[in-house]
Design a protein around this motif. Sequence first.
Motif, PDB file in Angstrom:
ATOM      1  N   GLN A 184       0.911  -1.300   0.138  1.00 21.52           N
ATOM      2  CA  GLN A 184       0.112  -0.004   0.053  1.00 21.52           C
ATOM      3  C   GLN A 184       0.769   1.489   0.018  1.00 21.52           C
ATOM      4  O   GLN A 184       0.435   2.414  -0.381  1.00 21.52           O
ATOM      5  CB  GLN A 184      -1.047   0.165   1.303  1.00 21.52           C
ATOM      6  N   GLY A 185       2.159   1.257   0.347  1.00 25.00           N
ATOM      7  CA  GLY A 185       3.008   2.267   0.416  1.00 25.00           C
ATOM      8  C   GLY A 185       3.342   2.826  -0.858  1.00 25.00           C
ATOM      9  O   GLY A 185       3.319   4.096  -1.353  1.00 25.00           O
ATOM     10  N   GLU A 186       3.519   1.862  -1.883  1.00 23.15           N
ATOM     11  CA  GLU A 186       3.937   1.911  -3.468  1.00 23.15           C
ATOM     12  C   GLU A 186       2.484   2.201  -4.220  1.00 23.15           C
ATOM     13  O   GLU A 186       2.916   2.861  -5.241  1.00 23.15           O
ATOM     14  CB  GLU A 186       4.742   0.957  -4.104  1.00 23.15           C
ATOM     15  N   LYS A 187       1.437   1.857  -3.769  1.00 24.14           N
ATOM     16  CA  LYS A 187       0.202   2.167  -4.483  1.00 24.14           C
ATOM     17  C   LYS A 187       0.466   1.705  -5.987  1.00 24.14           C
ATOM     18  O   LYS A 187       0.350   2.534  -7.020  1.00 24.14           O
ATOM     19  CB  LYS A 187      -0.189   3.554  -4.554  1.00 24.14           C
ATOM     20  N   PRO A 188       0.717   0.461  -6.142  1.00 25.50           N
ATOM     21  CA  PRO A 188       0.731  -0.074  -7.534  1.00 25.50           C
ATOM     22  C   PRO A 188      -0.481  -0.030  -8.444  1.00 25.50           C
ATOM     23  O   PRO A 188      -0.442   0.015  -9.781  1.00 25.50           O
ATOM     24  CB  PRO A 188       1.241  -1.612  -7.496  1.00 25.50           C
ATOM     25  N   LEU A 189      -1.542   0.289  -7.903  1.00 21.41           N
ATOM     26  CA  LEU A 189      -2.779   0.703  -8.569  1.00 21.41           C
ATOM     27  C   LEU A 189      -3.165   2.108  -8.457  1.00 21.41           C
ATOM     28  O   LEU A 189      -4.624   2.093  -8.811  1.00 21.41           O
ATOM     29  CB  LEU A 189      -3.991  -0.429  -7.969  1.00 21.41           C
ATOM     30  N   ALA A 190      -2.376   3.055  -8.228  1.00 17.96           N
ATOM     31  CA  ALA A 190      -2.645   4.411  -8.476  1.00 17.96           C
ATOM     32  C   ALA A 190      -3.178   4.736  -9.662  1.00 17.96           C
ATOM     33  O   ALA A 190      -2.695   4.339 -10.681  1.00 17.96           O
ATOM     34  CB  ALA A 190      -1.431   5.072  -7.817  1.00 17.96           C
ATOM     35  N   GLY A 191      -4.535   5.283  -9.684  1.00 17.78           N
ATOM     36  CA  GLY A 191      -4.962   5.695 -10.900  1.00 17.78           C
ATOM     37  C   GLY A 191      -5.753   4.677 -11.580  1.00 17.78           C
ATOM     38  O   GLY A 191      -6.507   4.930 -12.661  1.00 17.78           O
ATOM     39  N   ALA A 192      -5.863   3.516 -11.007  1.00 15.66           N
ATOM     40  CA  ALA A 192      -6.617   2.448 -11.428  1.00 15.66           C
ATOM     41  C   ALA A 192      -8.180   2.625 -11.376  1.00 15.66           C
ATOM     42  O   ALA A 192      -8.400   3.041 -10.121  1.00 15.66           O
ATOM     43  CB  ALA A 192      -6.276   1.156 -11.062  1.00 15.66           C
ATOM     44  N   LYS A 193      -9.172   2.572 -12.290  1.00 16.08           N
ATOM     45  CA  LYS A 193     -10.347   2.650 -12.009  1.00 16.08           C
ATOM     46  C   LYS A 193     -11.048   1.374 -12.284  1.00 16.08           C
ATOM     47  O   LYS A 193     -11.427   0.963 -13.406  1.00 16.08           O
ATOM     48  CB  LYS A 193     -11.013   3.662 -12.815  1.00 16.08           C
ATOM     49  N   ILE A 194     -11.369   0.461 -11.466  1.00 13.80           N
ATOM     50  CA  ILE A 194     -11.886  -1.029 -11.693  1.00 13.80           C
ATOM     51  C   ILE A 194     -13.177  -0.855 -11.593  1.00 13.80           C
ATOM     52  O   ILE A 194     -13.954  -0.749 -10.386  1.00 13.80           O
ATOM     53  CB  ILE A 194     -11.210  -1.899 -10.557  1.00 13.80           C
ATOM     54  N   VAL A 195     -13.902  -1.698 -12.439  1.00 12.59           N
ATOM     55  CA  VAL A 195     -15.448  -1.902 -12.320  1.00 12.59           C
ATOM     56  C   VAL A 195     -15.468  -3.307 -12.224  1.00 12.59           C
ATOM     57  O   VAL A 195     -14.891  -4.210 -12.817  1.00 12.59           O
ATOM     58  CB  VAL A 195     -16.193  -1.362 -13.582  1.00 12.59           C
ATOM     59  N   GLY A 196     -16.168  -3.879 -11.188  1.00 11.82           N
ATOM     60  CA  GLY A 196     -16.173  -5.323 -10.862  1.00 11.82           C
ATOM     61  C   GLY A 196     -17.630  -5.759 -10.798  1.00 11.82           C
ATOM     62  O   GLY A 196     -18.589  -5.105 -10.436  1.00 11.82           O
ATOM     63  N   CYS A 197     -17.717  -6.988 -11.151  1.00 10.79           N
ATOM     64  CA  CYS A 197     -19.074  -7.808 -10.989  1.00 10.79           C
ATOM     65  C   CYS A 197     -18.582  -9.154 -10.613  1.00 10.79           C
ATOM     66  O   CYS A 197     -18.488 -10.048 -11.477  1.00 10.79           O
ATOM     67  CB  CYS A 197     -19.719  -7.949 -12.396  1.00 10.79           C
ATOM     68  N   THR A 198     -18.570  -9.261  -9.455  1.00  5.46           N
ATOM     69  CA  THR A 198     -18.365 -10.683  -8.599  1.00  5.46           C
ATOM     70  C   THR A 198     -19.365 -10.987  -7.704  1.00  5.46           C
ATOM     71  O   THR A 198     -20.445 -10.148  -7.423  1.00  5.46           O
ATOM     72  CB  THR A 198     -17.131 -10.684  -7.948  1.00  5.46           C
ATOM     73  N   HIS A 199     -19.317 -12.274  -6.871  1.00  9.39           N
ATOM     74  CA  HIS A 199     -20.243 -12.290  -5.743  1.00  9.39           C
ATOM     75  C   HIS A 199     -20.016 -11.207  -4.667  1.00  9.39           C
ATOM     76  O   HIS A 199     -18.673 -11.116  -4.367  1.00  9.39           O
ATOM     77  CB  HIS A 199     -20.064 -13.874  -5.327  1.00  9.39           C
ATOM     78  N   ILE A 200     -20.947 -10.635  -4.102  1.00  8.21           N
ATOM     79  CA  ILE A 200     -20.648  -9.483  -3.007  1.00  8.21           C
ATOM     80  C   ILE A 200     -20.628 -10.187  -1.598  1.00  8.21           C
ATOM     81  O   ILE A 200     -21.715 -10.498  -1.200  1.00  8.21           O
ATOM     82  CB  ILE A 200     -21.362  -8.335  -3.332  1.00  8.21           C
ATOM     83  N   THR A 201     -19.518 -10.886  -1.114  1.00  7.96           N
ATOM     84  CA  THR A 201     -19.755 -11.641   0.110  1.00  7.96           C
ATOM     85  C   THR A 201     -18.494 -10.836   1.018  1.00  7.96           C
ATOM     86  O   THR A 201     -17.683  -9.915   0.586  1.00  7.96           O
ATOM     87  CB  THR A 201     -19.161 -13.108  -0.027  1.00  7.96           C
ATOM     88  N   ALA A 202     -18.270 -11.250   2.158  1.00  7.81           N
ATOM     89  CA  ALA A 202     -17.318 -10.782   3.116  1.00  7.81           C
ATOM     90  C   ALA A 202     -15.858 -11.016   2.575  1.00  7.81           C
ATOM     91  O   ALA A 202     -14.935 -10.029   2.626  1.00  7.81           O
ATOM     92  CB  ALA A 202     -17.303 -11.272   4.620  1.00  7.81           C
ATOM     93  N   GLN A 203     -15.695 -12.110   1.593  1.00  9.73           N
ATOM     94  CA  GLN A 203     -14.349 -12.287   1.112  1.00  9.73           C
ATOM     95  C   GLN A 203     -14.096 -11.437  -0.075  1.00  9.73           C
ATOM     96  O   GLN A 203     -12.944 -10.895  -0.178  1.00  9.73           O
ATOM     97  CB  GLN A 203     -14.234 -13.750   0.513  1.00  9.73           C
ATOM     98  N   THR A 204     -14.908 -10.893  -0.795  1.00  8.18           N
ATOM     99  CA  THR A 204     -15.085 -10.040  -1.995  1.00  8.18           C
ATOM    100  C   THR A 204     -14.812  -8.806  -1.178  1.00  8.18           C
ATOM    101  O   THR A 204     -13.826  -7.775  -1.832  1.00  8.18           O
ATOM    102  CB  THR A 204     -16.364 -10.031  -2.646  1.00  8.18           C
ATOM    103  N   ALA A 205     -15.369  -8.455  -0.009  1.00  9.44           N
ATOM    104  CA  ALA A 205     -15.170  -7.172   0.684  1.00  9.44           C
ATOM    105  C   ALA A 205     -13.658  -6.891   0.842  1.00  9.44           C
ATOM    106  O   ALA A 205     -12.959  -5.847   0.896  1.00  9.44           O
ATOM    107  CB  ALA A 205     -16.315  -6.936   1.699  1.00  9.44           C
ATOM    108  N   VAL A 206     -13.008  -7.982   1.377  1.00 12.09           N
ATOM    109  CA  VAL A 206     -11.485  -7.838   1.771  1.00 12.09           C
ATOM    110  C   VAL A 206     -10.580  -7.805   0.516  1.00 12.09           C
ATOM    111  O   VAL A 206      -9.773  -6.702   0.434  1.00 12.09           O
ATOM    112  CB  VAL A 206     -11.060  -9.152   2.279  1.00 12.09           C
ATOM    113  N   LEU A 207     -11.123  -8.169  -0.668  1.00 17.71           N
ATOM    114  CA  LEU A 207     -10.407  -7.846  -1.996  1.00 17.71           C
ATOM    115  C   LEU A 207     -10.527  -6.596  -2.331  1.00 17.71           C
ATOM    116  O   LEU A 207      -9.681  -5.896  -2.739  1.00 17.71           O
ATOM    117  CB  LEU A 207     -11.265  -8.934  -2.810  1.00 17.71           C
ATOM    118  N   MET A 208     -11.903  -5.897  -2.259  1.00 15.64           N
ATOM    119  CA  MET A 208     -12.085  -4.709  -2.757  1.00 15.64           C
ATOM    120  C   MET A 208     -11.221  -3.634  -1.854  1.00 15.64           C
ATOM    121  O   MET A 208     -10.768  -2.577  -2.523  1.00 15.64           O
ATOM    122  CB  MET A 208     -13.571  -4.291  -2.541  1.00 15.64           C
ATOM    123  N   GLU A 209     -11.690  -3.750  -0.526  1.00 16.27           N
ATOM    124  CA  GLU A 209     -10.637  -2.965   0.405  1.00 16.27           C
ATOM    125  C   GLU A 209      -9.064  -2.968   0.100  1.00 16.27           C
ATOM    126  O   GLU A 209      -8.491  -1.968   0.374  1.00 16.27           O
ATOM    127  CB  GLU A 209     -11.069  -3.047   1.705  1.00 16.27           C
TER     128      GLU A 209
END
Length: 663
Positions: free
Chosen positions: A219-244
Amino acid sequence: MSVQVVSAAAAAKVPEVELKDLSPSEAERQLGLSTAAVGAMAPSAGGGDPEAPAPAAERPPAPGPGSGPAAALSPAAGKVPQASAMKRSDPHHQHQRHRDGGEALVSPDGTVTEAPRTVKKQIQFADQKQEFNKRPTKIGRRSLSRSISQSSTDSYSSAASYTDSSDDETSPRDKQQKNSKGSSDFCVKNIKQAEFGRREIEIAEQEMPALMALRKRAQGEKPLAGAKIVGCTHITAQTAVLMETLGALGAQCRWAACNIYSTLNEVAAALAESGFPVFAWKGESEDDFWWCIDRCVNVEGWQPNMILDDGGDLTHWIYKKYPNMFKKIKGIVEESVTGVHRLYQLSKAGKLCVPAMNVNDSVTKQKFDNLYCCRESILDGLKRTTDMMFGGKQVVVCGYGEVGKGCCAALKAMGSIVYVTEIDPICALQACMDGFRLVKLNEVIRQVDIVITCTGNKNVVTREHLDRMKNSCIVCNMGHSNTEIDVASLRTPELTWERVRSQVDHVIWPDGKRIVLLAEGRLLNLSCSTVPTFVLSITATTQALALIELYNAPEGRYKQDVYLLPKKMDEYVASLHLPTFDAHLTELTDEQAKYLGLNKNGPFKPNYYRCLGHPPNQGHLGSEELPALELVFVSRPHTFTRTQKNNHTPSHCHLQRTFQGLE
């Protein structure tokens, strides 16, 4: 002994009634009970347990219409007057009988008073029952995919989640909700459930060590800085950890659900409360489903440059409605068999506009998510929905890929008799070698108790099969899409649908035969139960690394094609999870590495190795030597340096980083 029976309204007008002990023969004649039964109800010489409830035969029934006060006591009450004396010492028991109404209250002086009839409560119950029967069905945006009868259009509670605990039938699309920060850029069932969802996410984080390590170290290097990700997956607690995690690495995310039944409403609320634009709730209609995807994509002042898809619906929607968006999209990451199949079709037709990563055929997805996850969740889903016992049941599993292998292994371990159908001779031979009988579906359809589909195909179970099934046969699907069971053919006037409980329907034939259809033919485990968090950690980490790779790859590195993940990335994801088991890898010596022709740090398998019984989906895969990232472990198996080999790498891309693994 003289006992008075007094009504609640006029105690003074009631005549005395003399109670007489009954001989066993009289009791047998008057009560219709055997002498042994009467003797069993009589109190013991020691007086019995004063806290024990009286037998049912000792309790005087409520007087019916037109019955006199003397009728309030049955002959059974006169048989054991000592029991009444015992019950006097239990105030709770007296209160309970009074609350129930129609019983007798025994005062300390021996007077038996008829408890007041709770007429008001009976009227309320009748009103409630009438209201229940008159409850209107959900209206407006209901899809034809929902059940056609009154009972099946109503959705009732399932104890699996806070999700189903709300009786609010208002569509979230008609609500005006804001989170604590004042934002309304989301659409969930109830934003007030966010606290419950946050607790579930915190539990999931404990079982997702690799993803949390990636979040902490990168998170210090922010390798996805500027990325705008649109996702369509199962929305579960595990997906929430991925999104965060993606958010912590610098990405902006907008999310919709890939399944109308798998969303956990409380988790969606927690994400919305945290500021993620989430558009999903459990029990969406088909129209709601596409509306939610459109809300993620079509937003003023925001355009996605990365896609994370599960099933291909999001990619299909953008391709159909907003094809110009692909000009700015850098890549697609797809994790399901169905979605990958669609990508290969686009690639073969020359219509794939951007590079795509096939996560589904990575070893970490196939061998862990598809196999081990389904091995545990198939039993959970069936138990929660049907409460059935598996021992001795005859089950046919359609498809013996990794999902089918997991389902068969679990059912066999529970004592079920398992049959397998398969089109691939390699997988078929594996099924035979594993001890399962290979059959055609037509050969066993009349005798099996459970039918499970997991092929990724369409019309695996047709109306002809459904007509021939035995009474009470359970039909369910473990594949991603709802195309495997021909549910549409069941929506005909001659068949009746009954909603039994959440995600469970009886489909009844005119002759009275019925089948039990689970989740209307959609994915069973995520629609009706939950899945193991640790396994999803492996898949989610693979998805995150695939997004990082595609987003940071220099222009021209990946063409408009479908790519498999480098084997080194598979091995790295696996290594991040080994410390959980206190596992210790053996390291090759220089001599051993030279003998095998391998690098000591891997990869240890060629890129085409998939660890499967059959090769991965084939299409325009490009070179087997993927010009992807090179992962070089340094000092520890859980540390690597990511370097790109391309000399014309733009300087603004963070193409050399060091991610530290678990301590």
